[in-house]
Scaffold this active site. Structure first.
Site, PDB file in Angstrom:
ATOM      1  N   LYS A 268       0.958  -1.195   0.032  1.00  0.00           N
ATOM      2  CA  LYS A 268      -0.014   0.052  -0.072  1.00  0.00           C
ATOM      3  C   LYS A 268       0.862   1.290   0.176  1.00  0.00           C
ATOM      4  O   LYS A 268       1.907   1.159   0.610  1.00  0.00           O
ATOM      5  CB  LYS A 268      -0.926   0.074   1.136  1.00  0.00           C
ATOM      6  CG  LYS A 268      -1.946  -0.759   1.196  1.00  0.00           C
ATOM      7  CD  LYS A 268      -2.952  -0.794   2.570  1.00  0.00           C
ATOM      8  CE  LYS A 268      -3.839  -1.826   3.015  1.00  0.00           C
ATOM      9  NZ  LYS A 268      -4.883  -1.659   1.988  1.00  0.00           N
ATOM     10  N   ARG A 342     -10.149 -11.805   2.142  1.00  0.00           N
ATOM     11  CA  ARG A 342     -10.809 -13.023   1.734  1.00  0.00           C
ATOM     12  C   ARG A 342      -9.942 -14.178   1.649  1.00  0.00           C
ATOM     13  O   ARG A 342     -10.695 -15.442   1.848  1.00  0.00           O
ATOM     14  CB  ARG A 342     -11.309 -12.877   0.054  1.00  0.00           C
ATOM     15  CG  ARG A 342     -10.363 -12.536  -0.931  1.00  0.00           C
ATOM     16  CD  ARG A 342     -10.611 -11.767  -2.361  1.00  0.00           C
ATOM     17  NE  ARG A 342     -10.403 -10.445  -1.824  1.00  0.00           N
ATOM     18  CZ  ARG A 342     -11.117  -9.386  -2.825  1.00  0.00           C
ATOM     19  NH1 ARG A 342     -11.323  -9.551  -4.041  1.00  0.00           N
ATOM     20  NH2 ARG A 342     -11.273  -8.003  -2.474  1.00  0.00           N
TER      21      ARG A 342
HETATM   22  N1  BES Z   1      -8.028  -3.875   4.591  1.00  0.00           N
HETATM   23  C1  BES Z   1      -8.154  -3.659   3.120  1.00  0.00           C
HETATM   24  C2  BES Z   1      -9.589  -2.917   2.971  1.00  0.00           C
HETATM   25  C3  BES Z   1      -9.598  -1.706   3.597  1.00  0.00           C
HETATM   26  C4  BES Z   1      -9.673  -0.558   3.026  1.00  0.00           C
HETATM   27  C5  BES Z   1     -10.157  -1.451   4.862  1.00  0.00           C
HETATM   28  C6  BES Z   1      -9.786   0.657   3.644  1.00  0.00           C
HETATM   29  C7  BES Z   1     -10.536  -0.280   5.689  1.00  0.00           C
HETATM   30  C8  BES Z   1     -10.252   0.937   4.942  1.00  0.00           C
HETATM   31  C9  BES Z   1      -8.247  -4.865   2.365  1.00  0.00           C
HETATM   32  O1  BES Z   1      -7.291  -5.888   2.524  1.00  0.00           O
HETATM   33  C10 BES Z   1      -7.742  -4.508   1.013  1.00  0.00           C
HETATM   34  O2  BES Z   1      -6.613  -3.752   0.837  1.00  0.00           O
HETATM   35  N2  BES Z   1      -8.664  -4.504  -0.177  1.00  0.00           N
HETATM   36  C11 BES Z   1      -8.109  -4.152  -1.323  1.00  0.00           C
HETATM   37  C12 BES Z   1      -8.545  -5.001  -2.307  1.00  0.00           C
HETATM   38  C13 BES Z   1      -8.229  -5.021  -3.944  1.00  0.00           C
HETATM   39  C14 BES Z   1      -6.632  -5.235  -3.920  1.00  0.00           C
HETATM   40  C15 BES Z   1      -8.901  -6.009  -4.539  1.00  0.00           C
HETATM   41  C16 BES Z   1      -8.805  -2.745  -1.701  1.00  0.00           C
HETATM   42  O3  BES Z   1      -9.899  -2.535  -1.343  1.00  0.00           O
HETATM   43  O4  BES Z   1      -8.017  -2.086  -2.455  1.00  0.00           O
HETATM   44 ZN    ZN Z   2      -5.233  -5.586   2.123  1.00  0.00          ZN
END
Ligand code: BES
Ligand code: ZN
Ligand code: ZN
Length: 486
Positions: A268, A342
């Protein structure tokens, strides 16, 4: 937490008298109130408007506005409870008597107390002790000085409601503490130990913690894959509550327990990592619910299941394109290591299925797409229509909002992989919350299943009503109401 009890007949000394006032009722008709108070309130432009209050220092009366009586909801009482408690703190009083508007009932008493207990929450675990006594700090009212709120006029049964609400609010505040806790203070093994300590001595509760060896033996392919980049080994926490008599239903609750989500190799950006200690909110919610069920003696059997790991890009981290094989034989291609929730929840769901429950609910801060779709204040719920409908309705009472997103068969294609059975991402920029739910659905056979994406509401940037910035404990209160209704 402050004490909130029904008024027992003796007026609290050296205190404050709070009157809740609807905009369409008359303050000067209030018994025991000097005429000068209503005159002064009027002169000040106060007539009972929502979220407004008027304080008369001479008679020590605080009048809290409730808005129009026809618009009043339980949320009005929560907000009034919080406002009354906040003003009492500011005024540095120890004891408060609060009079309800005529016709108020015990549920409104519960909501009022809930507002105070939830709204006054502060995360203090990591605050150091003050080094020296500084004058300013002394002059400021502290929460400890406000001790007692007596409620008058809420009718029969208030005492029982308040007792239950106190336990519920303690559970919500526990979730908030766990979520707000620094990632270094809740790595998997420590998190598991803390839950074991909280469960100690609770009737009907047992906690099983699978360590890495047991997770390999099961095996939980997703949890192991996500954990590969971390030094801290994973755990799988299974908290079981069995009620004394016959259970009305057997429920499995599964929660995402990523104690810090860096994204892994799909790292990230720094700014997106700031709040990623919150990525275990789903697990905290289900574990706290299991503990709360025992405290309330709920006639429902609960299996709270939580796969717990960090998501870090260590040298042995899972790579883009790696394929894992789950216990049920399904293979999944890892195309984005940041879609790790997931991947571990799949193991949680397979574990839950092995317990043969009547229904399964899972909770996860799963997708940023849920925030894009519904914002910070609404939980996305997907799966069984009846469960989704029920939560939408219950949310209107609890003040925690839900909205259903569909799972149309045609969208299953979004997670189909060229080389494996499924892949852990959908089409870029399209229906990301649904893609996440489709991945999970591959691991569920129980018909009564719903998935809650709490990425928005679990952790707020700024205060919203009774929810402070940071961990909120949403949607614990609504899940409890759902379980009570089974
Ligand atoms: N933990 C994050 C989702 C999240 C984002 C929670 C903001 C709380 C606040 C999750 O693991 C994630 O990073 N999801 C990705 C999925 C994508 C790569 C398909 C996302 O939402 O960008
Ligand atoms: Zn994530
Ligand atoms: Zn995550």
């Amino acid at each position: 937490m402050i004490e909130i009890v029904p008024f027992s007949g003796s007026a609290p000394k050296s205190g404050l008298h709070v009157i809740l006032l609807y905009e369409d009722s008359r303050l000067d008709a209030h018994p025991g109130l000097a005429a000068s108070v209503s005159t002064a309130a009027k002169a000040d432009g106060f007539k009972g408007q929502k979220d407004k209050s008027f304080y008369d220092p001479i008679s020590r009366h605080l009048v809290v506005g409730m808005g129009k009586s026809k618009d009043a909801t339980l949320e009005s009482f929560r907000r009034a409870g919080l406002l009354a408690a906040r003003r009492s703190l500011d005024l540095n009083v120890e004891r408060v008597l609060l009079s309800a508007p005529a016709g108020s009932d015990k549920d409104q008493a519960g909501a009022l107390a809930e507002g105070a207990w939830l709204g006054l929450y502060k995360y203090t675990e990591a605050k150091g002790k003050p080094a020296s006594k500084d004058k300013d700090a002394e002059a400021k009212p502290k929460e400890a000085e406000f001790k007692l709120l007596c409620l008058e006029g809420f009718g029969r049964g208030s005492a029982e409601v308040l007792k239950e609400k106190r336990l519920v609010c303690e559970a919500v505040n526990l979730v908030r503490d766990l979520v707000n806790r620094a990632p270094g203070e809740k790595f998997p093994a420590k998190y598991a130990r803390d839950i074991q300590a909280l469960a100690k001595g609770l009737p009907g509760v047992s906690v099983k913690v699978l360590d890495k060896k047991a997770i390999q033996a099961w095996p939980m392919a997703g949890l192991l894959a996500v954990n590969q980049g971390s030094l801290h080994p994973p755990v799988f926490i299974h908290l079981h509550y069995k009620p004394k008599g016959r259970a009305r239903k057997r429920v499995a609750l599964v929660g995402k327990g990523v104690t810090f989500d860096s994204g892994g190799l799909s790292l990230k950006p720094a700014g997106s990592m700031l709040d990623m200690k919150c990525d275990m909110a789903g697990s905290a919610t289900v574990l706290a619910l299991g503990l709360l069920a025992a405290k309330l003696g709920l006639p429902v059997e609960i299996h709270a299941c939580a796969p717990v790991t960090e998501n870090l890009p260590g040298a042995d981290a899972i790579k883009i394109g790696d394929i894992i094989r789950y216990k049920n034989g399904k293979t999944a291609e890892m195309l984005n290591t940041d879609a790790e929730g997931r991947v571990i929840l799949a193991d949680g769901l397979l574990y839950a299925e092995s317990l043969k429950p009547d229904l399964i609910l899972d909770f996860a801060t799963l997708t940023g797409a849920a925030i894009a779709a519904l914002g910070m204040n609404i939980t996305a719920v997907l799966g069984d229509d009846r469960i989704c409908e029920r939560f939408k309705a219950l949310g209107e009472r609890s003040g925690e909002a839900f909205w259903q997103l569909p799972l149309p068969d045609s969208y299953h294609a979004h997670i189909e992989s060229k080389v494996a059975d499924i892949k852990n991402v959908g089409n870029s920029g399209e229906a990301g919350t649904m893609a996440g739910a489709f991945y999970l659905k591959e691991f569920v056979t129980t018909k009564a299943w719903a998935h809650f994406d709490i990425a928005g509401p679990a952790f707020l940037k700024s205060e919203d009503g009774v929810h402070p910035a940071g961990g909120t404990g949403i949607p614990l209160r609504t899940v409890l109401e759902y379980l009570k209704g089974l």
